[in-house]
Design a protein around this motif. Structure first.
Motif, PDB file in Angstrom:
ATOM      1  N   PRO A 352       0.800  -1.229   0.000  1.00  0.00           N
ATOM      2  CA  PRO A 352       0.000   0.000   0.000  1.00  0.00           C
ATOM      3  C   PRO A 352       0.831   1.277   0.000  1.00  0.00           C
ATOM      4  O   PRO A 352       1.964   1.309   0.471  1.00  0.00           O
ATOM      5  N   ARG A 353       0.229   2.317  -0.521  1.00  0.00           N
ATOM      6  CA  ARG A 353       0.827   3.654  -0.435  1.00  0.00           C
ATOM      7  C   ARG A 353       0.657   4.217   0.964  1.00  0.00           C
ATOM      8  O   ARG A 353       1.445   5.036   1.430  1.00  0.00           O
ATOM      9  N   ALA A 354      -0.421   3.792   1.643  1.00  0.00           N
ATOM     10  CA  ALA A 354      -0.679   4.223   3.014  1.00  0.00           C
ATOM     11  C   ALA A 354      -1.708   3.294   3.629  1.00  0.00           C
ATOM     12  O   ALA A 354      -2.570   2.755   2.934  1.00  0.00           O
ATOM     13  N   VAL A 355      -1.617   3.119   4.935  1.00  0.00           N
ATOM     14  CA  VAL A 355      -2.586   2.325   5.689  1.00  0.00           C
ATOM     15  C   VAL A 355      -3.104   3.185   6.837  1.00  0.00           C
ATOM     16  O   VAL A 355      -2.317   3.788   7.579  1.00  0.00           O
ATOM     17  N   VAL A 356      -4.415   3.241   6.962  1.00  0.00           N
ATOM     18  CA  VAL A 356      -5.052   3.980   8.060  1.00  0.00           C
ATOM     19  C   VAL A 356      -5.949   3.012   8.815  1.00  0.00           C
ATOM     20  O   VAL A 356      -6.862   2.417   8.233  1.00  0.00           O
ATOM     21  N   ASP A 357      -5.671   2.807  10.098  1.00  0.00           N
ATOM     22  CA  ASP A 357      -6.583   1.986  10.895  1.00  0.00           C
ATOM     23  C   ASP A 357      -7.476   2.884  11.733  1.00  0.00           C
ATOM     24  O   ASP A 357      -7.073   3.978  12.141  1.00  0.00           O
ATOM     25  N   ILE A 358      -8.691   2.419  11.937  1.00  0.00           N
ATOM     26  CA  ILE A 358      -9.708   3.210  12.629  1.00  0.00           C
ATOM     27  C   ILE A 358     -10.305   2.347  13.721  1.00  0.00           C
ATOM     28  O   ILE A 358     -10.803   1.246  13.455  1.00  0.00           O
ATOM     29  N   ALA A 359     -10.259   2.835  14.963  1.00  0.00           N
ATOM     30  CA  ALA A 359     -10.663   1.983  16.072  1.00  0.00           C
ATOM     31  C   ALA A 359     -11.149   2.783  17.271  1.00  0.00           C
ATOM     32  O   ALA A 359     -10.580   3.825  17.611  1.00  0.00           O
ATOM     33  N   THR A 360     -12.189   2.273  17.897  1.00  0.00           N
ATOM     34  CA  THR A 360     -12.614   2.778  19.207  1.00  0.00           C
ATOM     35  C   THR A 360     -11.677   2.123  20.226  1.00  0.00           C
ATOM     36  O   THR A 360     -12.060   1.178  20.919  1.00  0.00           O
ATOM     37  N   LEU A 361     -10.462   2.629  20.334  1.00  0.00           N
ATOM     38  CA  LEU A 361      -9.410   1.857  20.990  1.00  0.00           C
ATOM     39  C   LEU A 361      -9.245   2.129  22.475  1.00  0.00           C
ATOM     40  O   LEU A 361      -9.102   1.207  23.260  1.00  0.00           O
ATOM     41  N   THR A 362      -9.227   3.400  22.902  1.00  0.00           N
ATOM     42  CA  THR A 362      -8.866   3.650  24.306  1.00  0.00           C
ATOM     43  C   THR A 362      -9.739   4.703  24.973  1.00  0.00           C
ATOM     44  O   THR A 362     -10.009   5.760  24.415  1.00  0.00           O
ATOM     45  N   GLY A 363     -10.134   4.410  26.200  1.00  0.00           N
ATOM     46  CA  GLY A 363     -10.784   5.421  27.021  1.00  0.00           C
ATOM     47  C   GLY A 363      -9.842   6.576  27.304  1.00  0.00           C
ATOM     48  O   GLY A 363     -10.282   7.704  27.537  1.00  0.00           O
ATOM     49  N   GLY A 427      -2.185   6.241  27.971  1.00  0.00           N
ATOM     50  CA  GLY A 427      -2.765   5.010  27.458  1.00  0.00           C
ATOM     51  C   GLY A 427      -3.076   5.027  25.974  1.00  0.00           C
ATOM     52  O   GLY A 427      -2.914   4.013  25.285  1.00  0.00           O
ATOM     53  N   ALA A 428      -3.546   6.153  25.448  1.00  0.00           N
ATOM     54  CA  ALA A 428      -3.851   6.215  24.017  1.00  0.00           C
ATOM     55  C   ALA A 428      -2.581   6.109  23.186  1.00  0.00           C
ATOM     56  O   ALA A 428      -2.572   5.501  22.108  1.00  0.00           O
ATOM     57  N   VAL A 429      -1.497   6.708  23.702  1.00  0.00           N
ATOM     58  CA  VAL A 429      -0.226   6.679  22.976  1.00  0.00           C
ATOM     59  C   VAL A 429       0.388   5.287  23.030  1.00  0.00           C
ATOM     60  O   VAL A 429       0.880   4.767  22.012  1.00  0.00           O
ATOM     61  N   THR A 492      12.034   3.383  14.691  1.00  0.00           N
ATOM     62  CA  THR A 492      13.346   3.461  15.300  1.00  0.00           C
ATOM     63  C   THR A 492      13.263   3.442  16.810  1.00  0.00           C
ATOM     64  O   THR A 492      12.203   3.595  17.393  1.00  0.00           O
ATOM     65  N   GLY A 493      14.414   3.255  17.449  1.00  0.00           N
ATOM     66  CA  GLY A 493      14.456   3.279  18.908  1.00  0.00           C
ATOM     67  C   GLY A 493      14.352   1.893  19.487  1.00  0.00           C
ATOM     68  O   GLY A 493      13.904   0.957  18.862  1.00  0.00           O
ATOM     69  N   LYS A 494      14.766   1.765  20.724  1.00  0.00           N
ATOM     70  CA  LYS A 494      14.822   0.448  21.340  1.00  0.00           C
ATOM     71  C   LYS A 494      13.450  -0.195  21.535  1.00  0.00           C
ATOM     72  O   LYS A 494      13.328  -1.395  21.675  1.00  0.00           O
ATOM     73  N   SER A 495      12.372   0.625  21.507  1.00  0.00           N
ATOM     74  CA  SER A 495      11.047   0.049  21.695  1.00  0.00           C
ATOM     75  C   SER A 495      10.479  -0.497  20.394  1.00  0.00           C
ATOM     76  O   SER A 495       9.480  -1.187  20.404  1.00  0.00           O
ATOM     77  N   VAL A 496      11.068  -0.197  19.267  1.00  0.00           N
ATOM     78  CA  VAL A 496      10.613  -0.608  17.944  1.00  0.00           C
ATOM     79  C   VAL A 496       9.121  -0.341  17.778  1.00  0.00           C
ATOM     80  O   VAL A 496       8.382  -1.094  17.193  1.00  0.00           O
ATOM     81  N   GLY A 497       8.683   0.767  18.274  1.00  0.00           N
ATOM     82  CA  GLY A 497       7.289   1.119  18.128  1.00  0.00           C
ATOM     83  C   GLY A 497       6.347   0.387  19.058  1.00  0.00           C
ATOM     84  O   GLY A 497       5.246   0.100  18.687  1.00  0.00           O
ATOM     85  N   LYS A 498       6.794   0.051  20.269  1.00  0.00           N
ATOM     86  CA  LYS A 498       6.008  -0.775  21.212  1.00  0.00           C
ATOM     87  C   LYS A 498       4.681  -0.181  21.695  1.00  0.00           C
ATOM     88  O   LYS A 498       3.945   0.365  20.942  1.00  0.00           O
ATOM     89  N   PRO A 499       4.441  -0.174  22.956  1.00  0.00           N
ATOM     90  CA  PRO A 499       3.378  -0.063  23.955  1.00  0.00           C
ATOM     91  C   PRO A 499       1.866   0.059  23.688  1.00  0.00           C
ATOM     92  O   PRO A 499       1.469   0.425  22.626  1.00  0.00           O
ATOM     93  N   ALA A 500       1.109  -0.246  24.721  1.00  0.00           N
ATOM     94  CA  ALA A 500      -0.345  -0.288  24.617  1.00  0.00           C
ATOM     95  C   ALA A 500      -1.158   0.050  25.859  1.00  0.00           C
ATOM     96  O   ALA A 500      -0.629   0.095  26.935  1.00  0.00           O
ATOM     97  N   LYS A 501      -2.465   0.209  25.660  1.00  0.00           N
ATOM     98  CA  LYS A 501      -3.408   0.487  26.758  1.00  0.00           C
ATOM     99  C   LYS A 501      -4.801   0.561  26.191  1.00  0.00           C
ATOM    100  O   LYS A 501      -4.972   0.750  25.007  1.00  0.00           O
ATOM    101  N   ARG A 502      -5.815   0.497  27.004  1.00  0.00           N
ATOM    102  CA  ARG A 502      -7.150   0.381  26.434  1.00  0.00           C
ATOM    103  C   ARG A 502      -8.226   0.860  27.389  1.00  0.00           C
ATOM    104  O   ARG A 502      -7.987   1.044  28.572  1.00  0.00           O
ATOM    105  N   LYS A 503      -9.401   0.973  26.867  1.00  0.00           N
ATOM    106  CA  LYS A 503     -10.506   1.483  27.684  1.00  0.00           C
ATOM    107  C   LYS A 503     -10.910   0.530  28.789  1.00  0.00           C
ATOM    108  O   LYS A 503     -10.818  -0.666  28.690  1.00  0.00           O
TER     109      LYS A 503
END
Length: 503
Positions: A352-363, A427-429, A492-503
């Motif tokens: 793809p040229r771009a991917v956009v995900d859409i989600a009711t992800l986090t409170g 949490g959202a980040v 980039t970076g040691k986290s390789v784009g890690k972390p999570a959290k949710r509602k």
């Protein structure tokens, strides 16, 4: 509802046969000698009508006006936002009038944004959910004429606005359906109907096909429910064959109990809206089908329920995603990212040229931005800017949030490659950072719509957002589609784009 764009001056508008006539009156209004101009001019002069957006003056059976109901509505500087406010107010005044045919007279010289706003505000304000009511009443309005001084220059904007309005309504209707109706199977059926009606391609995969693909993360969420999962792929190939597609990925949790990490009982019924991302993808394809923009678009929806049972995933479980990365489940209520990560990996095959995900992800995103703007996270500045501009143009705004690698540190696990949640802070980040791990192959953006996909309280219901933003973004891409797919830089970076959290 049928919309019509018509060249219609105020003298002719007075003679239009309709149930209600709305005349938008701007700050710069200069009355002529016709009936409507005199009425509005006298009202402004007498200070009975304030031209501030949203201020109204109503009249009944006015001499010289064919419409029995007349609403004079202030619209400020006549910008899109002010017109939207004015039309919403006017529609509120007419809500119980029973009007079936409406004429809206735009200010002299109304621009594209004002026409777009009038259409969207009318559709938004007149929508009534009736699908599961025994007496389906309330959808009286059938035809709306948008009157402008010259229709020809406004035709393109009008067509885009009506397509967007239909797409938004489609998404709202799906979102409002109860969870025993809007099952993953139903979403697959709706996708097939869309494809058949608009000449698109559609593929709906079930549990066996998903298992063969190795989507262990997605399957882990679905395994606690009696409802079978569905993985939906829609294609609109309106661009050149060599053009890399834009891929939209929607979260389709048709009911989210939280699983073993069960949610509180209060307001749990609103978790039927947890498929807002999926509904927005389907709504966007509904709009695409009507206007058929010259761009290649692929929609991906991962859909299932998140339910507690003897088969449910448990805190402490470790699952293997389609990417090969292992994930420690610390909270089963952080399920949205678990289905999205496999869908994001699947998206790679389309180059793809771009991917956009859409989600009711986090409170957490609701806490950060409320219900005004959706949260925007992106690994690509150009993509983020394009989405932000589209949101502003569509009056469906978003706000870019940070994606620093340090936010990913909280997702470290002693037992797997990554945990599915971090701490409460940011949490959202951190949720976005979790998804970021699976998007190294392309430019990516994530829209967290937990605060904007639905309303609570007396106005409870789906909003259809961000269909407007997504559709406008795709329209903007028609003249900029590259012949080859773009490749994103690896996180980039040691986290390789890690972390999570949710509602």
């Amino acid at each position: 509802m049928d919309f019509e764009l018509k060249t219609l001056g105020l003298p002719a508008a007075a003679g239009e046969k309709c149930d209600a006539l709305v005349m938008l009156v701007p700050d710069a209004f200069k009355p002529g000698k016709d009936v409507l101009s005199r009425l509005a001019g006298d009202a402004v002069k007498a200070r009975d009508l304030d031209t501030k957006a949203g201020k109204l003056l109503q009249a009944y059976r006015s001499t010289g006006v064919a419409a029995p109901r007349l609403v004079l509505a202030g619209c400020g500087d006549a910008s899109g936002r002010k017109v939207h406010t004015a039309v919403v107010a006017a529609m509120g005044a007419l809500r119980t009038s029973g009007a079936k045919r409406l004429v809206i007279c735009m200010p002299e010289g109304a621009k594209d944004d004002a026409v777009r706003a009038a259409v969207l505000a009318t559709a938004e304000s007149s929508y009534v959910y009736v699908a599961t009511k025994s007496k389906p009443e309330g959808r009286e309005l059938r035809r709306v004429v948008i009157g402008v001084s010259d229709a020809a220059p406004r035709k393109v904007a009008f067509a885009a606005a009506t397509a967007a309005a239909n797409g938004i309504e489609f998404a709202r209707e799906l979102g409002n359906l109860p969870p025993n109706h809007a099952t993953p199977t139903r979403l697959g059926e709706e996708a097939k109907k869309l494809a058949k009606a608009h000449g698109m391609q559609c593929e709906v995969l079930g549990p066996k096909e998903v298992a063969k693909l190795g989507m262990g993360s997605f399957m882990a969420v679905a395994q606690g429910s009696e409802e079978p999962l569905r993985f939906i792929v829609l294609k609109h190939m309106g661009g050149s064959p060599g053009d890399a597609p834009v891929v939209l990925v929607g979260k389709g949790i048709t009911f989210d109990s939280g699983g073993i990490s069960i949610k509180p009982a209060q307001d749990m019924d609103e978790m039927k809206f947890d498929m807002g991302g999926a509904a927005s993808v389907l709504g966007t394809f509904r709009a695409i089908g009507e206007l058929k923009p010259a761009v290649n678009v692929i929609g991906i929806i991962a859909s299932c329920e998140n339910m507690p049972s003897g088969r449910s995933m448990k805190p402490g479980d470790i699952v293997r995603s389609m990417s090969g990365q292992t994930i420690e489940i610390l909270n089963t209520d952080a399920e949205g990212r678990l289905i999205l990560c496999d869908a994001l990996t699947y998206a790679e095959r389309f180059k793809p040229r771009a991917v956009v995900d859409i989600a009711t992800l986090t409170g957490a995103c609701v806490v950060a931005l409320g219900a005004v703007r959706s949260g925007l996270f992106s690994s690509d500045d150009a993509l983020a800017q394009a989405l932000s501009q589209a949101g502003d143009a569509a009056m469906d705004p978003c706000w870019r949030m940070p994606l620093d690698d340090e936010y990913g540190d909280g997702l470290k696990s002693n037992f797997a490659d990554v945990a599915n949640v971090a701490g409460r802070a940011g949490g959202a980040v951190t949720a976005a950072k979790f998804l970021h791990r699976f998007t190294a192959a392309y430019p990516w953006a994530h829209l967290d719509i937990a605060g904007t996909a639905w309303k609570s309280g007396g106005a409870k219901g789906s909003t259809g957002r961000p269909v407007g933003l997504l559709f406008q973004y795709l329209l903007d891409q028609q003249s900029t589609a590259p012949a080859k797919s773009a490749k994103a830089a690896k996180p980039t970076g040691k986290s390789v784009g890690k972390p999570a959290k949710r509602k």
